[in-house]
Design a protein around this motif. Structure first.
Motif, short mmCIF file in Angstrom:
data_model
loop_
_atom_site.label_atom_id
_atom_site.label_comp_id
_atom_site.label_asym_id
_atom_site.label_seq_id
_atom_site.Cartn_x
_atom_site.Cartn_y
_atom_site.Cartn_z
N MET A 107 0.80 -1.21 0.00
CA MET A 107 0.00 0.00 0.00
C MET A 107 0.84 1.27 0.00
SD MET A 107 -3.15 -0.94 -0.05
CE MET A 107 -4.18 -2.38 0.23
N GLY A 108 2.04 1.20 0.54
CA GLY A 108 2.89 2.38 0.66
C GLY A 108 3.57 2.38 2.01
N PHE A 109 3.93 3.58 2.49
CA PHE A 109 4.68 3.63 3.75
C PHE A 109 4.01 4.55 4.75
CE2 PHE A 109 6.31 7.37 1.55
CZ PHE A 109 6.49 8.30 2.56
N VAL A 110 4.32 4.29 6.02
CA VAL A 110 3.96 5.19 7.12
C VAL A 110 5.24 5.47 7.91
CG1 VAL A 110 1.59 4.37 7.29
CG2 VAL A 110 3.38 3.26 8.65
N ARG A 111 5.27 6.59 8.59
CA ARG A 111 6.41 6.92 9.44
C ARG A 111 6.35 6.07 10.71
NH1 ARG A 111 8.90 11.59 7.55
NH2 ARG A 111 7.69 12.69 5.95
N GLU A 112 7.48 6.02 11.42
CA GLU A 112 7.55 5.20 12.63
C GLU A 112 6.44 5.53 13.61
OE1 GLU A 112 11.85 3.74 13.82
OE2 GLU A 112 11.85 5.92 13.52
N THR A 113 6.14 6.82 13.76
CA THR A 113 5.13 7.23 14.73
C THR A 113 3.71 6.86 14.31
OG1 THR A 113 5.09 9.42 13.66
CG2 THR A 113 6.56 9.15 15.56
N GLU A 114 3.54 6.48 13.05
CA GLU A 114 2.20 6.17 12.54
C GLU A 114 1.95 4.68 12.41
OE1 GLU A 114 2.67 8.16 8.85
OE2 GLU A 114 1.97 10.11 9.59
N ARG A 115 2.93 3.89 12.79
CA ARG A 115 2.79 2.44 12.56
C ARG A 115 1.62 1.85 13.32
NH1 ARG A 115 5.27 -1.73 15.67
NH2 ARG A 115 4.74 -3.72 14.75
N ALA A 116 1.37 2.31 14.54
CA ALA A 116 0.30 1.73 15.36
C ALA A 116 -1.08 2.28 15.02
CB ALA A 116 0.60 1.98 16.84
N ALA A 117 -1.16 3.24 14.13
CA ALA A 117 -2.47 3.83 13.78
C ALA A 117 -3.34 2.80 13.06
CB ALA A 117 -2.27 5.06 12.92
N GLU A 118 -4.63 2.91 13.26
CA GLU A 118 -5.56 2.01 12.59
C GLU A 118 -5.73 2.43 11.14
OE1 GLU A 118 -9.26 1.50 14.51
OE2 GLU A 118 -8.39 0.85 16.42
N ARG A 119 -5.74 1.43 10.25
CA ARG A 119 -5.95 1.67 8.83
C ARG A 119 -7.20 0.91 8.38
NH1 ARG A 119 -0.69 2.77 9.70
NH2 ARG A 119 -0.21 0.68 10.40
N PRO A 120 -7.95 1.50 7.47
CA PRO A 120 -9.27 0.93 7.14
C PRO A 120 -9.17 -0.46 6.56
CG PRO A 120 -8.64 2.60 5.54
CD PRO A 120 -7.64 2.67 6.65
N GLY A 121 -10.06 -1.32 7.01
CA GLY A 121 -10.23 -2.65 6.43
C GLY A 121 -11.65 -2.79 5.92
N GLY A 122 -11.85 -3.67 4.96
CA GLY A 122 -13.18 -3.85 4.40
C GLY A 122 -13.55 -2.82 3.36
N ALA A 123 -12.62 -1.91 3.04
CA ALA A 123 -12.93 -0.86 2.07
C ALA A 123 -12.85 -1.40 0.65
CB ALA A 123 -11.96 0.31 2.25
N GLU A 124 -13.79 -0.99 -0.18
CA GLU A 124 -13.73 -1.32 -1.60
C GLU A 124 -12.87 -0.27 -2.30
OE1 GLU A 124 -17.57 -1.78 -3.27
OE2 GLU A 124 -18.17 -3.37 -1.88
N VAL A 125 -11.91 -0.73 -3.08
CA VAL A 125 -10.96 0.18 -3.69
C VAL A 125 -10.69 -0.20 -5.15
CG1 VAL A 125 -9.75 0.86 -1.58
CG2 VAL A 125 -9.08 -1.23 -2.76
N ASP A 126 -10.33 0.80 -5.93
CA ASP A 126 -9.81 0.61 -7.28
C ASP A 126 -8.32 0.92 -7.21
OD1 ASP A 126 -12.37 0.06 -8.38
OD2 ASP A 126 -12.77 2.21 -8.48
N LEU A 127 -7.49 -0.05 -7.56
CA LEU A 127 -6.05 0.07 -7.38
C LEU A 127 -5.32 0.03 -8.71
CD1 LEU A 127 -5.58 -2.38 -4.36
CD2 LEU A 127 -5.99 0.08 -4.29
N VAL A 128 -4.25 0.82 -8.79
CA VAL A 128 -3.35 0.80 -9.94
C VAL A 128 -1.93 0.68 -9.39
CG1 VAL A 128 -2.44 2.06 -11.91
CG2 VAL A 128 -4.88 2.22 -11.36
N GLY A 129 -1.21 -0.30 -9.89
CA GLY A 129 0.16 -0.51 -9.41
C GLY A 129 0.94 -1.37 -10.38
N ASN A 130 2.08 -1.86 -9.89
CA ASN A 130 2.97 -2.69 -10.71
C ASN A 130 3.25 -4.00 -10.00
OD1 ASN A 130 3.86 0.37 -11.17
ND2 ASN A 130 4.21 -0.75 -13.07
N LEU A 131 3.17 -5.09 -10.75
CA LEU A 131 3.60 -6.37 -10.20
C LEU A 131 5.10 -6.32 -9.97
CD1 LEU A 131 1.59 -8.93 -12.36
CD2 LEU A 131 1.01 -8.00 -10.11
N TYR A 132 5.53 -6.89 -8.85
CA TYR A 132 6.94 -6.76 -8.49
C TYR A 132 7.38 -7.97 -7.68
CZ TYR A 132 11.27 -4.43 -7.01
OH TYR A 132 12.59 -4.10 -6.78
N TRP A 133 8.55 -8.49 -8.03
CA TRP A 133 9.19 -9.56 -7.29
C TRP A 133 10.50 -9.01 -6.74
CZ3 TRP A 133 5.93 -10.34 -11.25
CH2 TRP A 133 5.01 -11.37 -11.17
#
Length: 226
Positions: A107-133
């Motif tokens: 999804m991306g990054f958060v800073r150290e102080t934001e790691r414990a913050a709650e992030r939404p689950g169950g959300a419907e999203v349209d995503l654009v990205g790149n496959l990566y190994w």
């Protein structure tokens, strides 16, 4: 004088020629690497397509993909570093696509102080990205600290097992309309080394130094003879 200066001259010329050849070889490698990186960057920025049925690294590395789905509960936080932000955590989550598949999404990054913050689950999203190994695992990589919930590399098979997904990773290229509580950390070519210019300069400088020492040696020989 000719016999005394012959072998040092030949030795100097041959050594200089070898060093120059290595320098020009690195110049050729530089052109090859720059063309390779340009091709990768063009592929990364290309128009997205549907998720392949069976993604393979050899065929689909960097492939732009778009999909719709639902973010599932749970996440993996991977310790990383950004030049502009310092230590951060990559947030990896499972997304169930409209076709019923479950894949990993960086999804991306958060800073150290934001790691414990709650992030939404169950959300419907349209995503654009790149496959990566990613190639981030070696024998020195620490095992995940599961007590703290911290991982130290993107190990696709292990992450897929932990989040019950296919061993497929999509790295977001841009933020969706839904606020995911993270900043995208898209794929780029920054991790691919391109040191050929510095190597070429080093070989050319060594050739110049070699020739300089050869000329100095020949001057000393001539001084002794005279």
């Amino acid at each position: 004088m000719f016999r005394k200066m012959l072998w040092p001259s030949l030795f100097g010329l041959v050594g200089c020629a070898v060093l120059l050849a290595l320098g020009f070889w690195q110049v050729e490698r530089l052109a090859w690497k720059e063309a390779l990186l340009a091709g990768i960057e063009a592929r990364i920025a290309d128009a997205p397509v549907a998720l392949p049925d069976a993604p393979q690294e050899a065929q689909h590395q960097y492939l732009p993909v778009e999909l719709s789905g639902v973010i599932r509960e749970g996440e993996i936080a991977i310790l990383a570093s950004l030049r502009t932000a310092g230590p951060v955590y990559r947030i990896i989550r499972a997304v169930q696509t409209d076709a019923g598949r479950r894949i990993l999404v960086d999804m991306g990054f958060v800073r150290e102080t934001e790691r414990a913050a709650e992030r939404p689950g169950g959300a419907e999203v349209d995503l654009v990205g790149n496959l990566y190994w990613p190639d981030e695992i070696d024998r020195f990589t620490p095992a995940p600290d599961r007590d703290e919930g911290i991982w130290f590399a993107r190990d696709i098979p292990a992450m897929a097992e932990a989040l019950d997904t296919e061993p497929v990773l999509l790295v977001l290229r841009e933020s969706p309309q839904t606020d995911l509580g993270v900043t995208p950390f898209p794929v780029d070519t920054g991790a691919i080394p391109n040191d050929h210019l510095s190597y070429a300069i080093t070989w050319f400088l060594l050739a110049a130094a070699w020739m300089g020492m050869t000329l100095y040696l020949l001057w000393r020989i001539r001084q002794r003879i005279n």
